[in-house]
Motif scaffolding. Structure first.
Motif, short mmCIF file in Angstrom:
data_model
loop_
_atom_site.label_atom_id
_atom_site.label_comp_id
_atom_site.label_asym_id
_atom_site.label_seq_id
_atom_site.Cartn_x
_atom_site.Cartn_y
_atom_site.Cartn_z
N ALA A 314 25.60 26.30 65.63
CA ALA A 314 24.72 26.16 66.52
C ALA A 314 23.40 26.77 66.38
N PHE A 315 23.34 27.56 65.33
CA PHE A 315 22.00 28.00 64.68
C PHE A 315 21.22 27.19 63.69
N GLY A 316 22.01 25.97 63.44
CA GLY A 316 21.11 25.09 62.59
C GLY A 316 21.49 25.30 61.36
N ALA A 317 22.59 25.94 60.84
CA ALA A 317 23.42 26.08 59.42
C ALA A 317 23.95 24.82 59.23
N PRO A 318 23.61 24.24 57.90
CA PRO A 318 24.49 23.15 57.30
C PRO A 318 25.93 23.77 57.15
N ALA A 319 26.98 22.43 56.63
CA ALA A 319 28.20 22.70 56.44
C ALA A 319 28.12 22.87 54.75
N GLY A 320 28.81 24.20 54.41
CA GLY A 320 28.78 24.28 52.95
C GLY A 320 29.38 25.46 52.72
N ARG A 321 29.11 26.02 51.53
CA ARG A 321 29.98 27.03 50.89
C ARG A 321 29.13 28.57 51.43
N MET A 322 29.90 29.09 52.24
CA MET A 322 29.28 30.08 52.96
C MET A 322 29.58 31.70 52.18
N GLN A 323 28.62 32.59 51.99
CA GLN A 323 28.93 33.73 51.59
C GLN A 323 28.28 34.80 52.45
N THR A 324 28.73 36.02 52.80
CA THR A 324 28.08 36.87 53.68
C THR A 324 27.86 38.29 53.02
N PHE A 325 26.90 39.20 53.23
CA PHE A 325 26.48 40.26 52.62
C PHE A 325 26.34 41.41 53.64
N THR A 326 26.32 42.66 53.56
CA THR A 326 26.08 43.70 54.40
C THR A 326 25.27 44.64 53.81
N GLU A 327 24.36 45.27 54.47
CA GLU A 327 23.64 46.47 54.03
C GLU A 327 22.56 46.13 52.84
N VAL A 328 21.92 44.93 53.02
CA VAL A 328 21.07 44.44 51.90
C VAL A 328 19.70 44.98 52.27
N THR A 329 18.96 45.53 51.12
CA THR A 329 17.87 46.24 51.15
C THR A 329 16.87 45.18 50.83
N LEU A 330 15.90 45.02 51.90
CA LEU A 330 14.72 43.99 51.57
C LEU A 330 13.27 44.68 51.45
N PRO A 331 12.35 44.27 50.72
CA PRO A 331 11.22 44.87 50.75
C PRO A 331 10.17 44.51 51.99
N ASN A 332 9.66 45.55 52.48
CA ASN A 332 8.70 45.45 53.70
C ASN A 332 7.72 46.33 53.85
N GLY A 333 6.58 46.39 52.91
CA GLY A 333 5.47 47.04 52.62
C GLY A 333 5.92 48.41 52.09
N GLY A 341 23.32 42.64 58.18
CA GLY A 341 23.92 41.54 57.35
C GLY A 341 23.15 40.59 56.99
N VAL A 342 23.59 39.76 55.90
CA VAL A 342 22.93 38.48 55.55
C VAL A 342 23.95 37.23 55.57
N ILE A 343 23.81 36.12 55.85
CA ILE A 343 24.54 34.86 55.88
C ILE A 343 23.75 33.89 55.11
N ARG A 344 24.40 33.50 53.88
CA ARG A 344 23.85 32.46 53.18
C ARG A 344 24.98 31.00 53.08
N VAL A 345 24.19 30.05 53.14
CA VAL A 345 25.10 28.86 53.14
C VAL A 345 24.41 27.68 52.34
N GLU A 346 25.27 27.58 51.15
CA GLU A 346 24.67 26.43 49.95
C GLU A 346 25.29 25.29 50.05
N ARG A 347 24.34 24.11 50.42
CA ARG A 347 24.90 22.79 50.26
C ARG A 347 23.92 22.03 49.46
N ALA A 348 24.40 21.10 48.56
CA ALA A 348 23.39 20.31 47.58
C ALA A 348 22.51 21.06 47.03
#
Length: 696
Positions: A314-333, A341-348
């Protein structure tokens, strides 16, 4: 947005740079609020036919294994419904040349009874690309709205607008769907048992929709020519043999659902507690609840493909291999951010990424926090930010306000998911539609057990908000005036509660349950809620209606804040044949297990008919007949219940009292009406072919 006319076509690449993942929405409205239809998708090969029955996707076959098609369900609009489908064009098999987007009605319903028939195609961010309206619908019970097709290495969309008077069966047969006899699939014996069913689940009976069986034969349209109107076939001769239900061939690999009856426990006594995969009793702080709930959900999404795909499509994600992560640190100034959390889907070789922000225990989302994640996602080229909380999103009333930089070429979409919707999707899969294997079914059952635990903080919408008590007090003292913004806030909370009731009930029953919103055509959501708020100030009542598949009428809920009573009711039409005395006797027999305090009223046009409690009417059903011989048009059945007064989730709370009232009314009254006095049938997952076959 590109507006199309019947027969027109357009290349998707000319409308957007990112059309690999689309959301196709079919919408309609009805002045009475009673109209409904069901979307379906057919994948066609070069010969204009499906490759097999598995290429027919509808409400009981909602997803393709390769992720190319995913039915996303219905959402109510101001005066109708919208049915959405996620389509991943990058996942469509190479030998599929066309995707037909259609909708159908059942029984005697016709599309001419609906207004504002329209199909809209949006990209993965939800931005509309094109639209096509159908204004000439009449006696058709099925419609092809449009089709996506390959031409010269790119995908194009054609506005078709072709109707079928022979319904879903005619449409399906026209594209090569076959019908054969088959046995009903059953749950495997070695599947992990689920918890004992609730009283609501025990009352469940699936009554299948009647579908016309008269087929239509028409040649497939040329690649760039408008589809021809199908020719009608004469009615077939009635069969000499007694009618029986036809089953189609299994069109997908075997699915696993959990059995309704739990296996006998090996515990010595009731004090022994089964070991849980996701324990919840020790959870104390809100932060701990958020971290645990996020990790549990994302882990199950990654391990159960059907579930992960169901939530992300429903959020526009493709069908593919999914991996999920929690408490990821991302730079912001100078202050790095840590999304939950972070959801990543790989396809082609391509990645789709979404940041996840979670709240539990009724804690609200924070606009500044979500804004930071939207900015981070835009800078890093991520596709979406998903918020997850107990709140239920409403059209026209965003949970958080964020600003988007229109100068950025890369677009980030913001989506919301409620814990109630997560539980709803888990219930549908493990109890009704099935998953790939028993281990996946067990994982989903453990997730559902965790979400429903009192310490998880994931129970869904639980608080009517700060305006609830002042509004109730104002109604008690007759000091609440029209135009009060607090009344609008209460109306919004009431709508969120009703949406959650629909999700919970639909998950239990495995059927579509939608709120009915009656409004004048063209009324926006803000104006509609303001009108309902003024009515609340004047009458002191909150009202809602639910449409449940297979029920003979609309289930109505009324909360009278002056008297402190909840009323649940349903109006059922009188039979078209027979005698009034036979009608009332049959109705009383169907309600043999209903509560004695059920109120039964005969509906007489232009006047109030006879009424009484079921206890009084059981020995004398004839008391429901009008003394003056007036014609009975139907019957109204009602139950009354005291209304909780507190805002929270205590036993006496208003929200809990609404849940209990709906559960009791459905299980003790409505479920018996759907059975029509016949024997209980075991719920089954129907195939595409059997759905298109005639019943009888």
């Amino acid at each position: 947005m590109h507006e199309m006319v019947k027969g027109g076509n357009v290349g998707l690449a000319a409308l957007s740079e990112d059309t690999g993942s689309l959301v196709v929405s079919l919408s309609w409205s009805s002045a009475s609020g009673d109209g409904d239809a069901d979307v379906s998708i057919l994948l066609l090969g070069a010969d204009g036919k499906v490759r097999s029955d598995a290429d027919f996707f509808f409400y009981n076959n909602p997803a393709a294994d390769d992720g190319s098609v995913q039915l996303l369900g219905k959402t109510p609009t101001a005066n109708g419904s919208e049915d959405r489908v996620g389509i991943d064009l990058t996942a469509v098999p190479a030998d599929v040349e066309r995707l037909v987007v259609a909708a159908s009605q059942y029984g005697s319903a016709r599309f001419g009874e609906l207004d504002d028939l329209r199909v809209t195609v949006a990209d993965r961010t939800g931005e509309p690309l094109l639209g096509f309206s159908i204004n000439d619908a009449g006696a058709e019970s099925a419609f092809i709205f449009g089709e996506l097709y390959r031409r010269g290495g790119e995908w194009k969309f054609r506005a078709v607008g072709q109707g079928y008077e022979t319904g879903l069966a005619g449409l399906a047969t026209d594209f090569g769907i076959t019908v054969d006899d088959d046995e009903e699939p059953v749950a495997p014996e070695d599947a992990e048992p689920q918890a004992p069913p609730s009283p609501l689940a025990q009352a469940e009976t699936v009554v299948e929709k009647p579908v016309p069986a008269t087929p239509v034969v028409a040649p497939a349209p040329a690649a760039d020519a408008p589809a021809p109107v199908p020719a009608q076939r004469p009615e077939p001769e009635p069969a000499a043999e007694p009618a029986r239900r036809s089953r189609g061939p299994r069109t997908a690999k075997k699915k696993v659902t959990l059995p309704k009856v739990a296996k006998k426990s090996l515990a010595e006594n009731d004090s022994w507690r089964q070991a849980r995969l996701f324990p919840a009793p020790t959870l104390k702080s809100d932060r701990e609840r958020e971290m645990r709930a996020t990790s549990v959900l994302l882990a199950v999404m990654a391990q159960v493909p059907e579930f992960g795909r169901r939530l992300t499509a429903a959020f526009g994600a493709p069908a593919g291999r999914m991996q999920t992560f929690t408490e990821v640190t991302l730079p912001n100034g100078d202050t790095p951010r840590r999304p939950d959390g972070v959801i990543r889907v790989e396809r082609a070789g391509k990645l789709w990424t979404a940041l996840v922000e979670t709240k539990t225990n009724g804690n609200p989302l924070k606009s500044e926090q979500v804004q930071d994640y939207m900015d981070i996602a835009a800078r890093r080229g991520y596709e979406a930010v998903i918020t997850l909380s107990n709140d239920v999103a409403l059209e026209g009333s965003p949970l958080v306000e964020v600003k988007t930089d229109g100068r950025r070429k890369h677009k980030v979409s913001l989506w919301h998911l409620s814990w109630a919707e997560v539980a709803h999707q888990a219930q549908l899969l493990i109890r009704h539609e099935g998953v790939g294997n028993a281990a996946h079914a067990w994982l989903l059952q453990e997730l559902l057990h965790y979400l429903q635990h009192e310490n998880s903080g994931c129970h869904g919408f639980q608080n009517m908000g700060p305006a609830w008590v002042p509004v109730r007090n104002g109604i008690d003292t007759d000091t609440l005036c029209q135009g009060d913004e607090r009344a609008v806030a209460v109306v919004e909370s009431w709508e969120r509660l009703i949406r959650q009731v629909c999700l919970r009930l639909g998950g239990e029953l495995g059927q579509k349950v939608l709120p009915v919103q009656r409004a004048k055509r063209g009324t926006d959501q803000a104006s509609r809620r303001a009108e309902l708020a003024d009515r609340l100030c004047e009458e002191g009542r909150l009202s809602a209606e639910l449409r449940i598949d297979t029920t003979p009428g609309i289930l109505a809920i009324t909360a009278d804040l002056r008297t402190g009573k909840l009323r649940t009711s349903i109006e059922i039409p009188a039979p078209e044949q027979g005698y009034p005395l036979s009608w009332v006797k049959r109705l009383v027999r169907q309600l043999a297990e209903a509560p004695a305090d059920l109120h039964v009223e005969s509906l007489v046009e232009g006047n109030r008919g006879p009424r009484g409690t079921l206890e009084r009417l059981r020995p004398e059903p004839g008391d429901l007949l009008p003394k003056d011989g007036a014609a009975i048009t139907g019957f109204r059945l009602s139950l009354f219940k005291g209304m909780g007064s507190t805002r929270g989730n205590a036993e006496s709370g208003f929200i809990r009292s609404v849940d209990e009232a709906v559960d009791r009314f459905y299980a003790s009254v409505v479920a018996h009406l759907t059975q029509s006095g016949g024997p209980e049938r075991r719920p089954v997952r129907r195939t595409a072919a059997s759905e298109a076959a005639a019943l009888g």
